[in-house]
Design a protein around this motif. Structure first.
Motif, PDB file in Angstrom:
ATOM      1  N   VAL A 135       0.763  -1.211   0.038  1.00  8.37           N
ATOM      2  CA  VAL A 135       0.173  -0.086  -0.012  1.00  8.37           C
ATOM      3  C   VAL A 135       1.025   1.218  -0.073  1.00  8.37           C
ATOM      4  O   VAL A 135       2.100   1.235   0.411  1.00  8.37           O
ATOM      5  CB  VAL A 135      -0.864  -0.061   1.186  1.00  8.37           C
ATOM      6  N   LEU A 136       0.166   2.290  -0.292  1.00  6.22           N
ATOM      7  CA  LEU A 136       0.892   3.712  -0.615  1.00  6.22           C
ATOM      8  C   LEU A 136       1.418   4.045   1.126  1.00  6.22           C
ATOM      9  O   LEU A 136       0.394   4.215   1.860  1.00  6.22           O
ATOM     10  CB  LEU A 136       0.213   4.616  -1.206  1.00  6.22           C
ATOM     11  N   SER A 137       2.351   4.168   1.321  1.00  7.01           N
ATOM     12  CA  SER A 137       2.665   4.693   2.664  1.00  7.01           C
ATOM     13  C   SER A 137       2.797   6.268   3.005  1.00  7.01           C
ATOM     14  O   SER A 137       2.794   6.684   4.201  1.00  7.01           O
ATOM     15  CB  SER A 137       4.148   4.077   3.031  1.00  7.01           C
ATOM     16  N   GLY A 138       2.733   6.733   1.815  1.00  6.76           N
ATOM     17  CA  GLY A 138       2.675   8.485   1.941  1.00  6.76           C
ATOM     18  C   GLY A 138       2.712   8.682   0.591  1.00  6.76           C
ATOM     19  O   GLY A 138       2.766   8.137  -0.403  1.00  6.76           O
ATOM     20  N   TRP A 139       2.656   9.989   0.311  1.00  8.24           N
ATOM     21  CA  TRP A 139       2.234  10.811  -0.850  1.00  8.24           C
ATOM     22  C   TRP A 139       3.485  11.482  -1.167  1.00  8.24           C
ATOM     23  O   TRP A 139       3.502  12.259  -2.389  1.00  8.24           O
ATOM     24  CB  TRP A 139       0.905  11.788  -1.049  1.00  8.24           C
ATOM     25  N   ASP A 140       4.596  11.362  -0.565  1.00  8.90           N
ATOM     26  CA  ASP A 140       5.818  11.992  -1.068  1.00  8.90           C
ATOM     27  C   ASP A 140       6.586  11.283  -2.164  1.00  8.90           C
ATOM     28  O   ASP A 140       6.138  10.203  -2.436  1.00  8.90           O
ATOM     29  CB  ASP A 140       6.778  12.088   0.205  1.00  8.90           C
ATOM     30  N   ARG A 141       7.480  11.976  -3.050  1.00  7.99           N
ATOM     31  CA  ARG A 141       8.121  11.310  -4.110  1.00  7.99           C
ATOM     32  C   ARG A 141       8.619   9.757  -3.729  1.00  7.99           C
ATOM     33  O   ARG A 141       8.453   8.896  -4.436  1.00  7.99           O
ATOM     34  CB  ARG A 141       9.101  11.965  -4.647  1.00  7.99           C
ATOM     35  N   ALA A 142       9.245   9.631  -2.544  1.00 11.32           N
ATOM     36  CA  ALA A 142      10.049   8.493  -2.437  1.00 11.32           C
ATOM     37  C   ALA A 142       9.115   7.368  -2.186  1.00 11.32           C
ATOM     38  O   ALA A 142       9.286   6.300  -2.593  1.00 11.32           O
ATOM     39  CB  ALA A 142      11.010   8.687  -1.209  1.00 11.32           C
ATOM     40  N   LEU A 147       6.176   2.277  -4.592  1.00 12.65           N
ATOM     41  CA  LEU A 147       5.209   1.710  -4.814  1.00 12.65           C
ATOM     42  C   LEU A 147       5.008   1.392  -6.408  1.00 12.65           C
ATOM     43  O   LEU A 147       4.702   0.459  -6.745  1.00 12.65           O
ATOM     44  CB  LEU A 147       3.855   2.466  -4.553  1.00 12.65           C
ATOM     45  N   TRP A 148       5.284   2.386  -7.140  1.00  5.96           N
ATOM     46  CA  TRP A 148       5.662   2.340  -8.657  1.00  5.96           C
ATOM     47  C   TRP A 148       6.321   1.406  -9.009  1.00  5.96           C
ATOM     48  O   TRP A 148       6.389   0.510 -10.171  1.00  5.96           O
ATOM     49  CB  TRP A 148       5.695   3.734  -9.340  1.00  5.96           C
ATOM     50  N   THR A 149       7.579   0.855  -8.290  1.00  3.38           N
ATOM     51  CA  THR A 149       8.615  -0.053  -8.737  1.00  3.38           C
ATOM     52  C   THR A 149       7.892  -1.295  -8.739  1.00  3.38           C
ATOM     53  O   THR A 149       8.319  -2.207  -9.553  1.00  3.38           O
ATOM     54  CB  THR A 149       9.374  -0.171  -7.604  1.00  3.38           C
ATOM     55  N   ALA A 150       6.993  -1.829  -7.992  1.00  5.82           N
ATOM     56  CA  ALA A 150       6.142  -2.905  -8.146  1.00  5.82           C
ATOM     57  C   ALA A 150       5.294  -3.134  -9.544  1.00  5.82           C
ATOM     58  O   ALA A 150       5.138  -4.047  -9.851  1.00  5.82           O
ATOM     59  CB  ALA A 150       5.129  -3.251  -7.145  1.00  5.82           C
ATOM     60  N   GLU A 151       5.389  -2.034 -10.217  1.00  6.26           N
ATOM     61  CA  GLU A 151       4.564  -2.308 -11.395  1.00  6.26           C
ATOM     62  C   GLU A 151       5.311  -2.703 -12.725  1.00  6.26           C
ATOM     63  O   GLU A 151       4.771  -3.474 -13.562  1.00  6.26           O
ATOM     64  CB  GLU A 151       4.078  -0.796 -11.991  1.00  6.26           C
ATOM     65  N   PHE A 152       6.680  -3.067 -12.454  1.00  6.46           N
ATOM     66  CA  PHE A 152       7.574  -3.470 -13.448  1.00  6.46           C
ATOM     67  C   PHE A 152       7.930  -4.730 -12.982  1.00  6.46           C
ATOM     68  O   PHE A 152       8.891  -5.117 -12.132  1.00  6.46           O
ATOM     69  CB  PHE A 152       8.725  -2.436 -13.769  1.00  6.46           C
ATOM     70  N   PRO A 153       7.895  -5.801 -13.883  1.00  6.70           N
ATOM     71  CA  PRO A 153       8.305  -7.052 -13.725  1.00  6.70           C
ATOM     72  C   PRO A 153       9.809  -7.462 -13.990  1.00  6.70           C
ATOM     73  O   PRO A 153      10.279  -8.314 -13.433  1.00  6.70           O
ATOM     74  CB  PRO A 153       7.454  -8.344 -14.892  1.00  6.70           C
ATOM     75  N   ASP A 154      10.534  -6.536 -14.552  1.00 11.82           N
ATOM     76  CA  ASP A 154      11.996  -6.522 -14.821  1.00 11.82           C
ATOM     77  C   ASP A 154      12.415  -5.986 -13.348  1.00 11.82           C
ATOM     78  O   ASP A 154      12.788  -4.712 -13.389  1.00 11.82           O
ATOM     79  CB  ASP A 154      12.347  -5.976 -16.040  1.00 11.82           C
ATOM     80  N   ARG A 155      12.817  -6.780 -12.614  1.00 11.14           N
ATOM     81  CA  ARG A 155      13.270  -6.224 -11.388  1.00 11.14           C
ATOM     82  C   ARG A 155      14.680  -5.441 -11.132  1.00 11.14           C
ATOM     83  O   ARG A 155      14.793  -4.641 -10.437  1.00 11.14           O
ATOM     84  CB  ARG A 155      13.493  -7.455 -10.271  1.00 11.14           C
ATOM     85  N   GLU A 156      15.693  -5.966 -12.453  1.00 11.27           N
ATOM     86  CA  GLU A 156      16.636  -5.207 -12.382  1.00 11.27           C
ATOM     87  C   GLU A 156      16.696  -3.639 -12.780  1.00 11.27           C
ATOM     88  O   GLU A 156      17.296  -2.859 -12.452  1.00 11.27           O
ATOM     89  CB  GLU A 156      17.386  -5.973 -13.322  1.00 11.27           C
TER      90      GLU A 156
END
Length: 259
Positions: A135-142, A147-156
């Protein structure tokens, strides 16, 4: 540019050819179509814009679907000579679809990218939340980048892609997001959008990434309802399919025989 009610919208126009207007995701986010504009600049006059209250546009309401449609109409009138191909992504795909349904004479073609269909949000949102795994832990950039990192299956490269999405960074318009999302959910429950789609005579290209965390089955009923539709699923790509498979994405859009 100024909308008909005097709201200042950020726009950027480039390229040469028939107009191609981008509708970014969110709601409450901003245009992230820089790569797309570059991709299609040799084939289209590209029009990017930040929706009302988002990114570089003036932060003022009202935040409604009807207002968003009116703003899109103003953008098309100002920068696309009254008619254009629309490329909508995520929430922007729904916005572009609704615009095509209301103004088919002003839409040459609709490119519907990574949308969530025309059914109740229960057809996709619970599975999306499970697939997201957080879940989104905050609305700041970091916090948003994590959270957006989870959208991409290429983990590298996931973190790199998420950082690119957040650059440049603008505060998310939480009021816009909550208000429009609630309205869309209500309208989808109360309106037979499939019946309207069956009457649409605008050519539609649906582009999905097979690894999108939002179940692609949510789009099946939309595809079934549209009379002139072509669907392309890019294997291994996710919610931003042009990022992970740029050749496949550009080939799908530019190779559509109905261009």
């Amino acid at each position: 540019m100024l909308t008909r009610d005097g709201c200042r919208l950020w726009t950027e126009v480039g390229g040469d050819g028939p107009p191609l207007v981008f509708c970014h995701g969110g709601p409450g986010l901003w245009d992230m179509a820089g790569d797309l504009a570059t991709m299609f600049a040799g084939h289209h006059r590209t029009v990017r814009w930040d929706q009302r209250g988002c990114g570089r546009s003036e932060r003022r309401g009202p935040y409604t679907l009807d207002q968003s449609l009116q703003d899109l109409d103003d953008v098309i009138g100002e920068h696309a000579g009254g008619g254009a191909t629309l490329l909508g992504h995520s929430w922007g795909a729904h916005l572009a679809l609704e615009y095509a349904l209301g103004h088919p004479d002003r839409v040459r073609r609709l490119v519907y990218v990574a949308g969530t269909g025309i059914g109740d949000e229960d057809t996709w949102k619970p599975a999306f939340r499970r697939n997201l795994g957080g879940v989104l832990s905050g609305w700041d950039r970091a916090s948003v980048v994590r959270l957006w990192t989870a959208e991409f299956p290429d983990r590298e490269r996931a973190a790199e892609h998420a950082e690119a999405m957040a650059t440049p960074w603008f505060d998310i318009n939480r009021e816009c997001s909550a208000t429009i999302n609630a309205e869309i959910a209500r309208r989808l429950r109360e309106t037979d959008l499939a019946a309207r789609c069956r009457e649409l005579r605008v050519p539609v290209l649906v582009v999905d990434g097979s690894a999108d965390l939002r179940p692609r089955s949510a789009v099946d009923s939309l595809v079934a309802a549209l009379p002139d539709v072509r669907r392309v699923v890019l294997d291994g790509a996710s919610h931003l399919p042009w990022v992970e498979d740029p050749d496949g994405f550009s080939g799908a859009v530019l190779g559509d025989p109905r261009r």
